[in-house]
Scaffold this motif. Structure first.
Motif, PDB file in Angstrom:
ATOM      1  N   LEU A   1      -8.823 -28.923 -11.678  1.00 21.75           N
ATOM      2  CA  LEU A   1      -8.333 -27.596 -11.306  1.00 21.75           C
ATOM      3  C   LEU A   1      -6.937 -27.361 -11.860  1.00 21.75           C
ATOM      4  CD1 LEU A   1      -8.326 -24.931  -9.674  1.00 21.75           C
ATOM      5  CD2 LEU A   1      -7.532 -26.266  -7.703  1.00 21.75           C
ATOM      6  N   ALA A   2      -6.030 -28.315 -11.635  1.00 22.03           N
ATOM      7  CA  ALA A   2      -4.645 -28.157 -12.075  1.00 22.03           C
ATOM      8  C   ALA A   2      -4.558 -28.051 -13.597  1.00 22.03           C
ATOM      9  CB  ALA A   2      -3.797 -29.324 -11.571  1.00 22.03           C
ATOM     10  N   ASN A   3      -5.346 -28.857 -14.297  1.00 18.22           N
ATOM     11  CA  ASN A   3      -5.329 -28.814 -15.758  1.00 18.22           C
ATOM     12  C   ASN A   3      -5.835 -27.470 -16.271  1.00 18.22           C
ATOM     13  OD1 ASN A   3      -4.993 -30.256 -18.352  1.00 18.22           O
ATOM     14  ND2 ASN A   3      -7.209 -29.976 -18.503  1.00 18.22           N
ATOM     15  N   LEU A   4      -6.846 -26.923 -15.622  1.00 18.28           N
ATOM     16  CA  LEU A   4      -7.351 -25.607 -15.992  1.00 18.28           C
ATOM     17  C   LEU A   4      -6.282 -24.537 -15.762  1.00 18.28           C
ATOM     18  CD1 LEU A   4      -9.707 -23.813 -16.895  1.00 18.28           C
ATOM     19  CD2 LEU A   4     -10.475 -23.759 -14.519  1.00 18.28           C
ATOM     20  N   LEU A   5      -5.584 -24.630 -14.619  1.00 15.30           N
ATOM     21  CA  LEU A   5      -4.518 -23.668 -14.312  1.00 15.30           C
ATOM     22  C   LEU A   5      -3.393 -23.745 -15.346  1.00 15.30           C
ATOM     23  CD1 LEU A   5      -4.239 -24.206 -10.443  1.00 15.30           C
ATOM     24  CD2 LEU A   5      -5.303 -22.274 -11.614  1.00 15.30           C
ATOM     25  N   LYS A   6      -3.097 -24.960 -15.784  1.00 11.25           N
ATOM     26  CA  LYS A   6      -2.042 -25.146 -16.777  1.00 11.25           C
ATOM     27  C   LYS A   6      -2.365 -24.392 -18.063  1.00 11.25           C
ATOM     28  CE  LYS A   6       0.638 -28.797 -19.057  1.00 11.25           C
ATOM     29  NZ  LYS A   6       0.835 -30.264 -19.159  1.00 11.25           N
TER      30      LYS A   6
ATOM     31  N   ILE B   1      -4.570 -21.802 -18.311  1.00 15.71           N
ATOM     32  CA  ILE B   1      -4.688 -20.369 -18.031  1.00 15.71           C
ATOM     33  C   ILE B   1      -3.316 -19.691 -18.027  1.00 15.71           C
ATOM     34  CG2 ILE B   1      -5.255 -18.698 -16.198  1.00 15.71           C
ATOM     35  CD1 ILE B   1      -7.642 -20.516 -15.534  1.00 15.71           C
ATOM     36  N   PHE B   2      -2.326 -20.378 -17.445  1.00 16.81           N
ATOM     37  CA  PHE B   2      -0.988 -19.794 -17.325  1.00 16.81           C
ATOM     38  C   PHE B   2      -0.016 -20.319 -18.386  1.00 16.81           C
ATOM     39  CE2 PHE B   2      -2.745 -19.351 -13.006  1.00 16.81           C
ATOM     40  CZ  PHE B   2      -2.533 -17.990 -12.806  1.00 16.81           C
ATOM     41  N   SER B   3      -0.536 -20.895 -19.449  1.00 16.62           N
ATOM     42  CA  SER B   3       0.328 -21.525 -20.461  1.00 16.62           C
ATOM     43  C   SER B   3       1.271 -20.537 -21.141  1.00 16.62           C
ATOM     44  CB  SER B   3      -0.537 -22.225 -21.517  1.00 16.62           C
ATOM     45  OG  SER B   3      -1.369 -21.278 -22.190  1.00 16.62           O
ATOM     46  N   LYS B   4       0.886 -19.291 -21.224  1.00 13.43           N
ATOM     47  CA  LYS B   4       1.732 -18.286 -21.877  1.00 13.43           C
ATOM     48  C   LYS B   4       2.531 -17.448 -20.874  1.00 13.43           C
ATOM     49  CE  LYS B   4      -1.236 -17.933 -25.952  1.00 13.43           C
ATOM     50  NZ  LYS B   4      -2.032 -17.032 -26.830  1.00 13.43           N
ATOM     51  N   ASN B   5       2.451 -17.830 -19.627  1.00 14.56           N
ATOM     52  CA  ASN B   5       3.188 -17.124 -18.578  1.00 14.56           C
ATOM     53  C   ASN B   5       4.380 -17.980 -18.158  1.00 14.56           C
ATOM     54  OD1 ASN B   5       4.115 -15.856 -16.228  1.00 14.56           O
ATOM     55  ND2 ASN B   5       2.067 -15.235 -15.605  1.00 14.56           N
ATOM     56  N   GLU B   6       5.559 -17.584 -18.580  1.00 12.32           N
ATOM     57  CA  GLU B   6       6.759 -18.382 -18.294  1.00 12.32           C
ATOM     58  C   GLU B   6       7.151 -18.353 -16.825  1.00 12.32           C
ATOM     59  OE1 GLU B   6       9.805 -16.983 -20.871  1.00 12.32           O
ATOM     60  OE2 GLU B   6       8.840 -17.746 -22.705  1.00 12.32           O
ATOM     61  N   SER B   7       6.555 -17.478 -16.055  1.00  5.49           N
ATOM     62  CA  SER B   7       6.880 -17.363 -14.633  1.00  5.49           C
ATOM     63  C   SER B   7       6.068 -18.330 -13.762  1.00  5.49           C
ATOM     64  CB  SER B   7       6.626 -15.939 -14.145  1.00  5.49           C
ATOM     65  OG  SER B   7       7.420 -15.017 -14.853  1.00  5.49           O
ATOM     66  N   VAL B   8       5.034 -18.932 -14.334  1.00  7.34           N
ATOM     67  CA  VAL B   8       4.180 -19.863 -13.588  1.00  7.34           C
ATOM     68  C   VAL B   8       4.236 -21.229 -14.256  1.00  7.34           C
ATOM     69  CG1 VAL B   8       1.850 -20.369 -12.767  1.00  7.34           C
ATOM     70  CG2 VAL B   8       2.645 -17.996 -12.851  1.00  7.34           C
TER      71      VAL B   8
END
Length: 260
Positions: A131-136, A138-145
């Protein structure tokens, strides 16, 4: 027009999210996983609104894992103890993933920075990393997450003068963690003034102060009751959402909301 402004203290909100067991089968028949997502979200929104009214939330730390899933893909805990789940592994992973993505987006509405931290549990050591790796990604281009996927049992979190150790608590007691905290964090210990340990796993609450290191064992978030819980008499502790508000000079508030 005369206007008045109120300066709000800057703060960081820690959401430990221990022992939520989204997919755990309930012997009383309350087995709608979407309803569990909804109840948790409403409880969290209630706390976020309270905090936002009094503080400027600079950062939210959101824990994933820590028995978020009730079992690994083979239907057992990580060590192999059989579990009874509501949904198949594939469907539960899809539902939890979809919920988590949208929930992180919701948290982002209240703060400029969301720090997602993977914390190993004894039920979901491997699947929670997925789950965490998937989230990483998904939000890789979002500097706020920011997403921490390191697969280690103990994490050290920082906010202003506060140093916070988080651990699931299945293998080490809060007192032992408090004793080892200065060694685990020896490189940065002297740079902070306030020290905290936050654990879960035991499904009930305990708080202590060990020579200035304050420890909190938070209660479970899951309301589901298994036949094992019934047999062992573990039905008395109530599910509760407990979050911690840290201001620049220390812990300023502990917010509570019973999960029903």
């Amino acid at each position: 027009k005369n206007t008045s402004t109120t300066n709000k203290n800057k703060a960081c909100l820690l959401i430990p999210k221990q022992d939520v067991h989204w997919n755990k089968y309930d012997i009383d028949g309350k087995n709608d996983i979407n309803e569990r997502f909804s109840t948790f979200t409403k409880s969290m929104l209630s706390q976020l609104e309270k905090v936002q009214s009094t503080n400027e939330i600079e950062k939210i730390i959101y824990i994933v894992g820590s028995d978020e899933f009730n079992s690994e893909w083979m239907g057992t805990t990580t060590k192999g103890t059989p579990q009874v789940d509501i949904l198949s592994y594939q469907e539960s992973f899809e539902r939890v993933t979809e919920f988590t993505i949208e929930f992180i987006k919701l948290l982002r509405y209240y703060t400029p920075t969301v720090e997602v931290v993977l914390l190993n549990g004894n039920h979901d050591h491997n699947v929670s990393w997925h789950l965490a790796n998937l989230l990483k990604h998904i939000f890789s281009k979002n500097e706020s997450v920011l997403v921490d996927t390191d697969l280690v049992n103990t994490k050290i979190l920082e906010y202003s003068s506060n140093l916070i150790l988080v651990n699931h608590g299945d293998e080490m007691k809060p007192k032992d963690l408090a004793t080892k905290f200065p060694i685990i964090a020896k490189a940065k210990w002297s740079s902070f003034d306030n020290y905290f340990v936050v654990t879960g796993d035991k499904h009930h609450e305990i708080a202590h102060d060990f020579n200035g290191v304050r420890t909190f064992q938070v209660p479970q978030l899951s309301t589901a009751k298994s036949s094992w819980d019934d047999k062992k008499g573990h039905l008395c502790s109530k599910a509760e959402l407990v979050t911690f508000l840290f201001e620049e000079d220390g812990l300023s508030n502990i917010l509570r909301k019973q999960i029903k």
